[in-house]
Design an enzyme around this catalytic site. Structure first.
Site, PDB file in Angstrom:
ATOM      1  NE  ARG A 192      -4.029   1.882   2.332  1.00 49.99           N
ATOM      2  CZ  ARG A 192      -3.852   3.099   2.842  1.00 49.99           C
ATOM      3  NH1 ARG A 192      -2.703   3.418   3.431  1.00 49.99           N
ATOM      4  NH2 ARG A 192      -4.819   4.001   2.775  1.00 49.99           N
ATOM      5  CD  GLU A 193      -0.527   5.985   2.546  1.00 52.44           C
ATOM      6  OE1 GLU A 193      -1.130   6.948   2.055  1.00 52.44           O
ATOM      7  OE2 GLU A 193      -0.347   5.844   3.769  1.00 52.44           O
ATOM      8  NE  ARG A 201      -8.583   5.000   2.628  1.00 50.17           N
ATOM      9  CZ  ARG A 201      -7.619   5.663   3.283  1.00 50.17           C
ATOM     10  NH1 ARG A 201      -7.619   5.689   4.627  1.00 50.17           N
ATOM     11  NH2 ARG A 201      -6.666   6.294   2.637  1.00 50.17           N
ATOM     12  CB  ALA A 202      -6.014  -1.717   5.272  1.00 49.94           C
ATOM     13  CB  CYS A 237     -16.445 -28.181  -8.058  1.00 50.00           C
ATOM     14  SG  CYS A 237     -18.202 -27.744  -7.965  1.00 50.00           S
ATOM     15  CD  GLU A 269     -20.556 -19.116  -6.580  1.00 53.37           C
ATOM     16  OE1 GLU A 269     -19.917 -20.081  -7.018  1.00 53.37           O
ATOM     17  OE2 GLU A 269     -21.754 -19.180  -6.232  1.00 53.37           O
ATOM     18  CG  ASP A 295      -9.471 -20.049   0.048  1.00 52.19           C
ATOM     19  OD1 ASP A 295     -10.416 -19.238   0.138  1.00 52.19           O
ATOM     20  OD2 ASP A 295      -9.531 -21.213   0.478  1.00 52.19           O
ATOM     21  NE  ARG A 350     -12.830 -20.881   0.681  1.00 57.37           N
ATOM     22  CZ  ARG A 350     -12.840 -22.200   0.560  1.00 57.37           C
ATOM     23  NH1 ARG A 350     -13.987 -22.857   0.612  1.00 57.37           N
ATOM     24  NH2 ARG A 350     -11.713 -22.866   0.384  1.00 57.37           N
TER      25      ARG A 350
END
Length: 414
Positions: free
Chosen positions: A30-31, A142-143, A270, A297, A331, A333
């Site tokens: 990020r920054e 927002r990180a 699947c 999903e 992944d 999730r």
């Protein structure tokens, strides 16, 4: 950043509560910057002077949207084109200041802004303090350092507002983690990461809300269906519950991620639909258990992106490389929401139906005790063998493939 020793979020909260500063580092993708950060209501002229002298960046005041509305502080620009969407408002000075730039007067402006009963008329515009609007949901939405400041002040039991300043090296370059580690040692400060703050909040707060329940007769048996809303994302998840699962004994649980193509349309690409059916049959047979149906999903990338991934698989990629080619991790999730639903259901100990060790560690990391992993292996077919092999070889799933002698990479997904 793994090779560096960071402090715990608990340590940072304690220092914030006591009016001290901490250094907060964001993601290197990020920054990749560190900010000095403290609670706004604890600001002193000495603290502002320290920031100006030893941090050298812009001194800003992150606040909630509600507080900014109270003070009639509108956004600095209508069209924010900043790549990180930093939400500056018009700058301010307290009407009690002269020039507003001294450490004393900047501290005065900050403390006046967070006072109860503060009004728009108490401030002149523009000024020398730069309020920032924090997103609702904080670092989970927002990180950024803006959200981290409000979150840490809130967790410390203080007014949800902070004061931050980017840290630069003496030569004017931005201080990165190796520089910041030396910095905190010299100034005796704690240092934490936004990533750790995100994890802390996910483990200590609940973001799900029970919305309703009803009986649900199915071809697998009678269940109670309970609907939940994720307050952060708005996604709706359901739990199918059988029998009494609140008595403290280990409960048979399946945490099943939504798969429209497999669960509803009968896709052979699947094993999802077969796993769903087998889990419900097994829970019904035991007379006690629950299946969580999570709206994640395509391992979290969504239905349309999953269809795009299918196209890449048609052209020879496996399921992992297809995700990576689309710009996603293998992944995406989040098992924390599932763990929160289990807690709401009164479940403490789990016999988890899964072949995925990451699901075991993901759920147990949120305070749920996994006493047993119950395999849920489905016999493969020619259409999904390559997919299942990929899950075993590249994603670590525990699959036996008793019917198949060796891994044949020439077999592709349909």
């Amino acid at each position: 950043m793994e090779q560096f020793k960071f402090n715990t979020i608990e340590e940072a909260i304690e220092d914030i509560k006591n009016g001290k500063m901490v250094v907060v580092v964001d993601d290197e993708d990020r920054e990749n910057e560190g900010d000095l950060l403290m609670a706004a209501e604890k600001v002193t002229p000495e603290a502002i002077n320290f920031m100006a002298k030893y941090a050298r960046g812009l001194i800003c005041m992150p606040m909630t949207e509600e507080k900014l509305k109270e003070l009639d502080l509108y956004q600095m620009v209508i069209n924010n084109t900043d790549t990180k969407e930093t939400a500056f408002t018009v700058s301010i000075d307290s009407v009690e200041t002269t020039t507003g730039i001294s450490a004393f007067e900047r501290a005065l402006t900050i403390t006046k802004a967070v006072e109860k009963g503060a009004k728009a008329k108490d401030f002149q515009r523009p000024g020398h303090i730069f309020p920032l609007r924090a997103r609702k949901g904080g670092v989970l939405k927002r990180a950024g350092h803006t959200e981290a400041a409000v979150d840490l002040a809130t967790l410390a039991g203080l007014t949800p507002a902070g004061t931050i300043c980017e840290i630069m090296n003496e030569d004017g370059t931005m201080a990165r983690v190796p520089d910041l580690m030396k910095y905190v040692k010299v100034h005796n400060l704690k240092i934490v990461t936004i990533a750790d703050l995100i994890e802390y909040r996910r483990k200590t707060e609940s973001f799900i809300e029970r919305q309703g329940s009803a009986s649900l007769p199915t071809k697998y048996g009678e269940f109670e269906i309970i609907g939940y809303e994720d307050k952060l994302t708005g996604k709706e998840h359901v739990a199918l519950v059988k029998g009494d699962i609140k008595n403290g004994e280990p409960v048979l649980i399946r945490v099943h991620s939504e798969c429209l193509t497999g669960d509803v349309l009968g896709s052979l690409r699947c094993d999802c639909g077969d796993q769903l059916a087998q889990a419900l049959r097994q829970i019904n047979k035991e007379g006690r258990g629950a299946l969580l149906y999570m709206r994640q999903e395509g391992r979290g990338i969504g239905l349309i992106n999953k269809i795009k991934a299918y196209k890449l698989q048609d052209n020879g990629m496996d399921t992992v490389d297809a995700n990576l080619a689309l710009g996603f991790p293998e992944d995406l999730r989040d098992y924390g929401i599932g763990a929160q639903i289990l807690k709401d259901l009164g479940v403490e100990k789990v016999r988890l139906m899964t072949n995925n060790p990451k699901k075991v560690s993901g759920i147990s990391g949120y305070g749920i005790e996994i006493v047993e992993r119950v395999p849920i292996e489905i016999e493969c077919n020619k259409k999904n063998e390559f997919y299942l092999r990929t899950k075993k070889e590249r994603m670590g799933h525990i699959l036996n493939f008793k019917n198949i002698k060796k891994y044949d990479k020439s077999i592709k997904e349909a």
